[in-house]
Design a protein around this motif. Sequence first.
Motif, mmCIF file in Angstrom:
data_model
loop_
_atom_site.group_PDB
_atom_site.id
_atom_site.type_symbol
_atom_site.label_atom_id
_atom_site.label_comp_id
_atom_site.label_asym_id
_atom_site.label_seq_id
_atom_site.Cartn_x
_atom_site.Cartn_y
_atom_site.Cartn_z
ATOM 1 N N HIS A 115 66.066 -48.492 68.766
ATOM 2 C CA HIS A 115 65.808 -48.169 67.381
ATOM 3 C C HIS A 115 66.907 -47.214 66.993
ATOM 4 C CE1 HIS A 115 63.611 -46.285 64.016
ATOM 5 N NE2 HIS A 115 62.990 -47.439 63.953
ATOM 6 N N LYS A 116 67.160 -47.106 65.701
ATOM 7 C CA LYS A 116 68.250 -46.216 65.351
ATOM 8 C C LYS A 116 67.900 -44.759 65.628
ATOM 9 C CE LYS A 116 67.112 -45.836 60.485
ATOM 10 N NZ LYS A 116 67.576 -46.108 59.132
ATOM 11 N N ARG A 117 66.621 -44.494 65.778
ATOM 12 C CA ARG A 117 66.221 -43.130 66.068
ATOM 13 C C ARG A 117 65.835 -42.917 67.516
ATOM 14 N NH1 ARG A 117 62.602 -40.227 61.734
ATOM 15 N NH2 ARG A 117 64.037 -40.072 60.012
ATOM 16 N N THR A 118 65.758 -43.956 68.252
ATOM 17 C CA THR A 118 65.325 -43.792 69.642
ATOM 18 C C THR A 118 66.125 -44.687 70.573
ATOM 19 O OG1 THR A 118 63.654 -45.500 69.411
ATOM 20 C CG2 THR A 118 62.937 -43.253 69.003
ATOM 21 N N LYS A 119 66.211 -44.231 71.778
ATOM 22 C CA LYS A 119 66.796 -45.046 72.843
ATOM 23 C C LYS A 119 65.919 -44.851 74.077
ATOM 24 C CE LYS A 119 71.531 -44.515 71.229
ATOM 25 N NZ LYS A 119 72.881 -44.063 71.521
ATOM 26 N N THR A 120 66.001 -45.790 74.966
ATOM 27 C CA THR A 120 65.242 -45.641 76.207
ATOM 28 C C THR A 120 66.191 -45.806 77.388
ATOM 29 O OG1 THR A 120 64.699 -47.967 76.190
ATOM 30 C CG2 THR A 120 63.045 -46.483 75.315
ATOM 31 N N PHE A 121 65.788 -45.205 78.469
ATOM 32 C CA PHE A 121 66.560 -45.397 79.689
ATOM 33 C C PHE A 121 65.644 -45.201 80.886
ATOM 34 C CE2 PHE A 121 66.925 -41.007 78.369
ATOM 35 C CZ PHE A 121 66.709 -40.284 79.510
ATOM 36 N N SER A 122 65.906 -45.946 81.901
ATOM 37 C CA SER A 122 65.146 -45.834 83.147
ATOM 38 C C SER A 122 66.106 -45.367 84.227
ATOM 39 C CB SER A 122 64.541 -47.184 83.522
ATOM 40 O OG SER A 122 63.599 -47.567 82.580
ATOM 41 N N LEU A 123 66.166 -44.100 84.400
ATOM 42 C CA LEU A 123 67.102 -43.535 85.367
ATOM 43 C C LEU A 123 66.378 -42.495 86.203
ATOM 44 C CD1 LEU A 123 70.134 -42.916 82.973
ATOM 45 C CD2 LEU A 123 69.838 -44.816 84.528
ATOM 46 N N GLY A 124 66.795 -42.426 87.438
ATOM 47 C CA GLY A 124 66.265 -41.382 88.290
ATOM 48 C C GLY A 124 67.071 -40.110 88.111
ATOM 49 N N TYR A 125 66.583 -39.043 88.745
ATOM 50 C CA TYR A 125 67.289 -37.763 88.607
ATOM 51 C C TYR A 125 68.726 -37.854 89.098
ATOM 52 C CZ TYR A 125 62.832 -35.431 87.676
ATOM 53 O OH TYR A 125 61.667 -35.031 87.117
ATOM 54 N N ASP A 126 68.894 -38.625 90.180
ATOM 55 C CA ASP A 126 70.240 -38.689 90.755
ATOM 56 C C ASP A 126 71.228 -39.343 89.799
ATOM 57 O OD1 ASP A 126 68.810 -41.028 90.976
ATOM 58 O OD2 ASP A 126 69.793 -41.673 92.827
ATOM 59 N N ARG A 127 70.773 -40.419 89.175
ATOM 60 C CA ARG A 127 71.680 -41.117 88.262
ATOM 61 C C ARG A 127 71.937 -40.293 87.001
ATOM 62 N NH1 ARG A 127 70.425 -47.154 87.078
ATOM 63 N NH2 ARG A 127 72.386 -46.892 85.960
ATOM 64 N N ILE A 128 70.907 -39.624 86.557
ATOM 65 C CA ILE A 128 71.106 -38.767 85.374
ATOM 66 C C ILE A 128 72.084 -37.655 85.716
ATOM 67 C CG2 ILE A 128 69.974 -37.172 83.779
ATOM 68 C CD1 ILE A 128 67.477 -38.889 84.012
ATOM 69 N N ALA A 129 71.898 -37.111 86.922
ATOM 70 C CA ALA A 129 72.790 -36.021 87.334
ATOM 71 C C ALA A 129 74.234 -36.489 87.389
ATOM 72 C CB ALA A 129 72.345 -35.488 88.703
ATOM 73 N N ARG A 130 74.433 -37.691 87.911
ATOM 74 C CA ARG A 130 75.802 -38.212 87.952
ATOM 75 C C ARG A 130 76.344 -38.431 86.551
ATOM 76 N NH1 ARG A 130 74.173 -41.312 92.431
ATOM 77 N NH2 ARG A 130 73.850 -43.159 91.165
ATOM 78 N N LEU A 131 75.448 -38.905 85.704
ATOM 79 C CA LEU A 131 75.879 -39.218 84.337
ATOM 80 C C LEU A 131 76.279 -37.958 83.577
ATOM 81 C CD1 LEU A 131 75.996 -41.863 82.673
ATOM 82 C CD2 LEU A 131 73.753 -41.299 81.784
ATOM 83 N N VAL A 132 75.459 -36.936 83.691
ATOM 84 C CA VAL A 132 75.734 -35.722 82.914
ATOM 85 C C VAL A 132 76.611 -34.743 83.687
ATOM 86 C CG1 VAL A 132 73.571 -35.952 81.670
ATOM 87 C CG2 VAL A 132 73.641 -34.525 83.682
ATOM 88 N N ARG A 133 76.915 -35.109 84.905
ATOM 89 C CA ARG A 133 77.777 -34.280 85.747
ATOM 90 C C ARG A 133 77.202 -32.888 85.950
ATOM 91 N NH1 ARG A 133 83.909 -36.102 84.229
ATOM 92 N NH2 ARG A 133 83.503 -38.316 84.296
#
Lengths: 268, 688
Positions: B386-404
């Motif tokens: 949605h233009k106001r929402t997004k979803t994601f299915s990520l674990g902590y490890d992947r989020i950590a890698r993503l956000v560094r």
Amino acid sequence: MIRIVVSNQRGGVAKTTTAVNLARCFADRQLKTLLIDTDSQGSISTILGLKPQFTLHDFLIKQMVLKECVVQANDRIDVLCSDRKTAVAEDIISGQTLREVHFEQVFGETGADREYDAVVFDVAPSLTLFQTCAMLYTKQVLIPAAMETLSVQGASASISSASQLNRLFKRQPGIASIGILPVMVNNRLQMTQTVMAALTDMSGELNVPLLPGIRTDTAVVKAARAKMFLADFDPKSKALEDYEKAADILLNALRPAAVNEVSIQTTA
Amino acid sequence: MRSPSKRRPKKGLEPLDWRELAEAPALRGLAEVLSTSPDAARERAAKRAEVELSVTARTSAMNPNPPAEIHVRELTSCETEHGGDPTTPKSRFPAPLDQFSSLSLASAPEAGPTLRNVGTLPETETTTVGVTTPVGFKTNGEPLAGANADMKGAATPEGVPTVAVAVTEDLTPSVGRTPSVNNEDLGASPGIHVAQAWQREGVIAESSEGTRPSEVGAPTVGATFSVVVPPTEGVTPTEGWTSSEGVTPSVDNGSLSTSPVEHQSGWQVKDNSVVVALPTEGLSPSVVETPTVVGASYQPPPAKTAQRSTDGRPSIANYYRPVGAPRTVGGTPTGAAWWADATGSTYESKRVQRVVLAQHSMSLGEERVYETLWHARENDGVVSEHKRTKTFSLGYDRIARLVRLNEKSVRALLPRLISKKILEVVASEDSANRIGRTYRIFSYEEILERQRNAALTHIVKNGRAVEFVWPVAENSPPGPPPMAATIAERPVASRMPPSRPAKAGVSQSTDDKRSVDVRPTEGETPTVITHASGMAPKPASAKSQSGNPPVLKQSHYTAQLAAKIQEVLPSFDDEALASLWSRCVQAAPDCSAEEVEYCFKLKAQQLLGRNTKATNPVGLMLWAVPKCFEGAGALHLAYREQKRAQEELQRQAEEEYQHQMNEYRRLIADPATSPEDRAFYRSLLGND
């Protein structure tokens, strides 16, 4: 009422084109026509450029009212379109007893088709439940056959299916193959002559009338590209001329009275 | 001399033997196919349903608002409701019309971006309100590496308050030159986008020609927008910079770091105020000497600009204030002397700030996580639903890698983002299939709305953390506040802002009305009405209160109807349902809940489906659905007739089935029947 199912158990033999153009020819002859697509490929909506909100699945499974599910393609043509969910509907219905007479029940006995003068079915190019249902409901099978070997095999398979169903259900009247319609006829090709000979032989042997062929015509594919009826796209096309002839023959065979009515109206 | 012809000699075609084709092995077994027992077909359908289920589960985990697709689960569940086993549906006929679960209006895009009314600018003067350094440029005006200076048609995520300023290619965004907006470059759509993005931000961009883009939707051709340059640390923008109502915006250079977006949020976060650059009257903003952005060498603009703030006009900063938000700068609206956070720590009111932008409620780390996740690509697993929402299915490890960031940091930050209504958990993790927990992330605008609905309106900065606080009653002594309950423990009603009180007897809709997912987020109450009595609460009789006739004429609507309708349109609350029921009963006194549900779903699909422009879906449905019950050709009558016909059919089919079976038995017993036919009929009888 005229009910026809256009069937050939091979793909690419102009079943959908035949169904659409016959429906248009019937409509041009003042018959209110319902065109039903039971092929999950949803070809009719594609070639006519329809954007149905509800489909055959909604009608069969969600039991929606027919008039809510059809799309008006013309003043006298309503189309009940199909989509991928048709396969799901087929799965559901195949788990039911008396599944073969399902169309008979939902279209015929409920009176959903009462307001139509003609119902034309387009079916999938394989032995599907909905093809069986459509055959048992319409009891009239028109078999288009393209000018190649596999198409002849598909035509014979369709005729065979009809006779098997007759043997199984022992209905009176039974399912009749009302004609083999040669399509994509190009008399300059030797293959055409060969296939036509085989079809003539088959017609005589199985006692199925061989209708005059539909000549190959690029206007057919162009009309589909333009998402229009052939009659609207090119009213003078060769193929349309042939479909008109075939429609007249079918109407004469199936409903002489209807043709008479039309000719009276035309004369008047 | 012509060379001899190289054409191959024609070979005559052999005659085609159709009998041979008809007896081809491929066409054998037709009788077996036709006589497949329904049980086998059921098994096949059940297997297919299992496959569909697993696919659906995975899809819905990624996207809780699935498109209007039909699922086999839905169909099997129909049969379950009627006493069947989901894996072996026994219904001889299709399940009755009771499932429109595929209909997810909330999944449909909402009715276009709503332009907010941002107030009225003084008509007599042309005010150029600055915008920040455009995306794609460093704070010193140089283009970022890889950034496209010409942002024509740039796909800015909807709802993200990016600074969508289009810059023509030939302009060098150096200090002293202002990137101009050129409509010819932008085209219509991006221009509107730009204007709306600005409006969402509360930024008014007015062209130098006096045309206000908030109404037009796109900046005027050739309009020039000035640039707001944030002051650097330690510089008090006294001259040439007017902050709203005399509050000096303190700027934390640490937050101005690298990205223009961070840069923007950095200065916007501070002190509830917005920095505005006012050009000299009559001068094109591009002529105005633009101060250096970065570094302590910042010098304020000419003193002329400063005079604009003393002439009694409303402060420009007010235009940045979101619609409906009270004036906040210069004090807290409640006047409470002490404020307390969720843990009970108290703070003086001077430390308390109102959340005007969603970024106000985020610490640097939280904002980093948010920004990274919001702007992540689909390849990273973030799906825009949605233009106001997004979803994601990520674990902590992947989020950590993503956000560094370190995984531990992420583990600490995510719950904070959830409690701050920036994220919500949509589905739990699936360890067996290695699918991480599914979150939904919201746009800035949505976050702000959610926070306001949850009464999260004021924050205090506590070191590097940003905490929400609530006022302590004036007569309470300083110390732990009475509101010792955590955010999650607070009832929703107590967190509602005064303008939207929770009504007694009326279910409280979630703060996210656009979401079809009715699962509550942490600490929230679910939306779907589930009354233990099985009946929805009877709306208060209007007669007793205002002398009007009672709302309900007939029996009450059921809780099941309420739940089904709220599945379709979550914002359709009890009050609306009572009104709908009343209107339907007025039109057709004998109407049933099932018919109302059918008509509601049909109309919802027709009117509120994809590409709808309806801004008031509840009102639209209240108008449209009762129409289905009016007149002789009413839709509910057709439905009723069809249902009756189906029942009759079912009865006839039972009879015919028995008749057919008896016929097969008779044929089997008939000595005239050939052995082949007999075997065939036996196979048809199957398990019977």
